[in-house]
Design an enzyme around this catalytic site. Structure first.
Site, PDB file in Angstrom:
ATOM      1  N   LYS A  14      37.094  58.370  37.161  1.00 37.64           N
ATOM      2  CA  LYS A  14      38.134  59.395  37.241  1.00 37.64           C
ATOM      3  C   LYS A  14      38.446  60.040  35.883  1.00 37.64           C
ATOM      4  O   LYS A  14      38.520  61.255  35.778  1.00 37.64           O
ATOM      5  CB  LYS A  14      39.387  58.750  37.833  1.00 37.64           C
ATOM      6  CG  LYS A  14      40.571  59.653  37.993  1.00 37.64           C
ATOM      7  CD  LYS A  14      41.603  59.006  38.895  1.00 37.64           C
ATOM      8  CE  LYS A  14      42.093  57.663  38.364  1.00 37.64           C
ATOM      9  NZ  LYS A  14      43.014  57.797  37.224  1.00 37.64           N
ATOM     10  N   ARG A  89      50.706  56.884  41.572  1.00 39.90           N
ATOM     11  CA  ARG A  89      49.974  55.639  41.831  1.00 39.90           C
ATOM     12  C   ARG A  89      50.377  54.982  43.145  1.00 39.90           C
ATOM     13  O   ARG A  89      49.778  53.993  43.545  1.00 39.90           O
ATOM     14  CB  ARG A  89      50.249  54.618  40.723  1.00 39.90           C
ATOM     15  CG  ARG A  89      49.502  54.895  39.452  1.00 39.90           C
ATOM     16  CD  ARG A  89      49.686  53.732  38.490  1.00 39.90           C
ATOM     17  NE  ARG A  89      49.250  54.105  37.160  1.00 39.90           N
ATOM     18  CZ  ARG A  89      47.991  54.087  36.770  1.00 39.90           C
ATOM     19  NH1 ARG A  89      47.049  53.707  37.590  1.00 39.90           N
ATOM     20  NH2 ARG A  89      47.675  54.446  35.545  1.00 39.90           N
ATOM     21  N   ARG A 128      31.501  44.164  31.543  1.00 39.85           N
ATOM     22  CA  ARG A 128      32.045  44.277  30.190  1.00 39.85           C
ATOM     23  C   ARG A 128      31.884  42.972  29.397  1.00 39.85           C
ATOM     24  O   ARG A 128      32.264  41.897  29.856  1.00 39.85           O
ATOM     25  CB  ARG A 128      33.526  44.607  30.320  1.00 39.85           C
ATOM     26  CG  ARG A 128      34.174  45.240  29.127  1.00 39.85           C
ATOM     27  CD  ARG A 128      35.595  45.569  29.507  1.00 39.85           C
ATOM     28  NE  ARG A 128      36.486  44.950  28.546  1.00 39.85           N
ATOM     29  CZ  ARG A 128      37.058  45.628  27.557  1.00 39.85           C
ATOM     30  NH1 ARG A 128      36.869  46.919  27.443  1.00 39.85           N
ATOM     31  NH2 ARG A 128      37.838  45.012  26.694  1.00 39.85           N
ATOM     32  N   ARG A 161      35.444  38.010  28.800  1.00 40.87           N
ATOM     33  CA  ARG A 161      36.842  37.560  28.894  1.00 40.87           C
ATOM     34  C   ARG A 161      37.171  37.184  30.334  1.00 40.87           C
ATOM     35  O   ARG A 161      36.607  37.739  31.263  1.00 40.87           O
ATOM     36  CB  ARG A 161      37.775  38.688  28.459  1.00 40.87           C
ATOM     37  CG  ARG A 161      37.675  38.990  26.974  1.00 40.87           C
ATOM     38  CD  ARG A 161      38.673  40.059  26.588  1.00 40.87           C
ATOM     39  NE  ARG A 161      38.581  40.328  25.159  1.00 40.87           N
ATOM     40  CZ  ARG A 161      38.779  41.525  24.615  1.00 40.87           C
ATOM     41  NH1 ARG A 161      39.074  42.555  25.381  1.00 40.87           N
ATOM     42  NH2 ARG A 161      38.691  41.684  23.321  1.00 40.87           N
ATOM     43  N   ARG A 172      42.468  41.904  41.245  1.00 37.52           N
ATOM     44  CA  ARG A 172      43.293  42.988  40.692  1.00 37.52           C
ATOM     45  C   ARG A 172      43.062  44.272  41.490  1.00 37.52           C
ATOM     46  O   ARG A 172      43.991  44.993  41.821  1.00 37.52           O
ATOM     47  CB  ARG A 172      42.914  43.179  39.228  1.00 37.52           C
ATOM     48  CG  ARG A 172      44.005  43.788  38.378  1.00 37.52           C
ATOM     49  CD  ARG A 172      43.758  43.581  36.898  1.00 37.52           C
ATOM     50  NE  ARG A 172      42.411  43.949  36.504  1.00 37.52           N
ATOM     51  CZ  ARG A 172      41.705  43.320  35.574  1.00 37.52           C
ATOM     52  NH1 ARG A 172      42.216  42.282  34.953  1.00 37.52           N
ATOM     53  NH2 ARG A 172      40.491  43.704  35.251  1.00 37.52           N
TER      54      ARG A 172
END
Ligand SMILES: [Zn+2]
Length: 223
Positions: A14, A89, A128, A161, A172
């Site tokens: 986005k 949101r 990541r 992480r 999430r």
């Protein structure tokens, strides 16, 4: 003035698309995070209010965010419209935004939703890796190191992480997707929603978004 809301889950591309579209249409890309930072930096009254919440680590209330957005719409560079990114949101924010815009005689002309299946989002987001010594960031899909597991810059090992593991990301995302779905439904009911398949190259997704948004800008049928 054309108000475009760009919707998409984290990892849907986005932010990247908002930047490209802003350039293409010659209207500003208004990301909520940037808005907070510049309002605080400029020391505007609403910026100072926002800062009180941010300093306490609290969420900035919706009415303050909306006042910042409305101030932003008054800027000369936004006279032809804006591309909103990061707001609304959830359904309550979408309704509050509608009400605030209506007072100024404008409305959301187009909501464009970049759709990417959850598994693909998890794949994109869980790539990541950061280097242990200096925190240099890599992504195994979009920005891989030359040698697997080793930082290009300082040779230290790359670690993942806890926040970036597939399970954490999926948990999430599930929460975020529920709110996003409500916002998408809200704009579908208003008859301004267009969905675009986000599982394509950046250029292809841009072309699809330009077609979806361009029609609203030309004042043609918005369905
Ligand atoms: Zn490094």
């Amino acid at each position: 003035m054309t108000v475009v809301v760009l919707l998409g889950a984290p990892g849907a591309g986005k932010g990247t698309q908002a930047g490209i579209l802003a350039e293409r249409f010659g209207i500003p890309h208004v990301a909520t995070g940037d808005l907070f930072r510049s309002a605080v930096r400029d020391g505007s009254p609403v910026g100072l209010e926002a800062r009180r919440y941010m300093e306490r680590g609290q969420l900035v209330p919706d009415d303050i965010t909306i006042r910042m957005l409305l101030d932003r719409l008054e800027q000369p560079d936004a006279k032809d419209g804006v591309i909103l990114d990061g707001f609304p949101r959830n359904r309550a924010q979408a309704e509050a935004l509608d009400a605030a815009l209506a007072e100024r005689g404008v409305s959301v002309d187009r909501a464009a939703s970049i759709e990417v299946p959850t598994d693909e989002l998890v794949r994109r987001l869980s790539g990541r890796w950061v280097c242990r010594d200096a925190g240099h960031v890599y992504n195994e899909h979009t920005n891989p190191p030359r040698l697997v597991g080793v930082c290009d810059i300082d040779g230290s090992p790359l670690i993942q992480r806890d926040d970036d593991t597939a399970e954490t990301i999926r948990a999430r995302l599930t929460l975020q997707l529920a709110s996003l779905e409500d916002v998408v439904d809200h704009y579908a009911s208003a008859g301004v929603l267009k969905t675009v398949d986000g599982v394509h190259s950046i250029d292809e997704v841009t072309d699809a978004l330009v077609r979806a948004i361009g029609r609203a800008r030309d004042g043609q049928e918005v369905v």
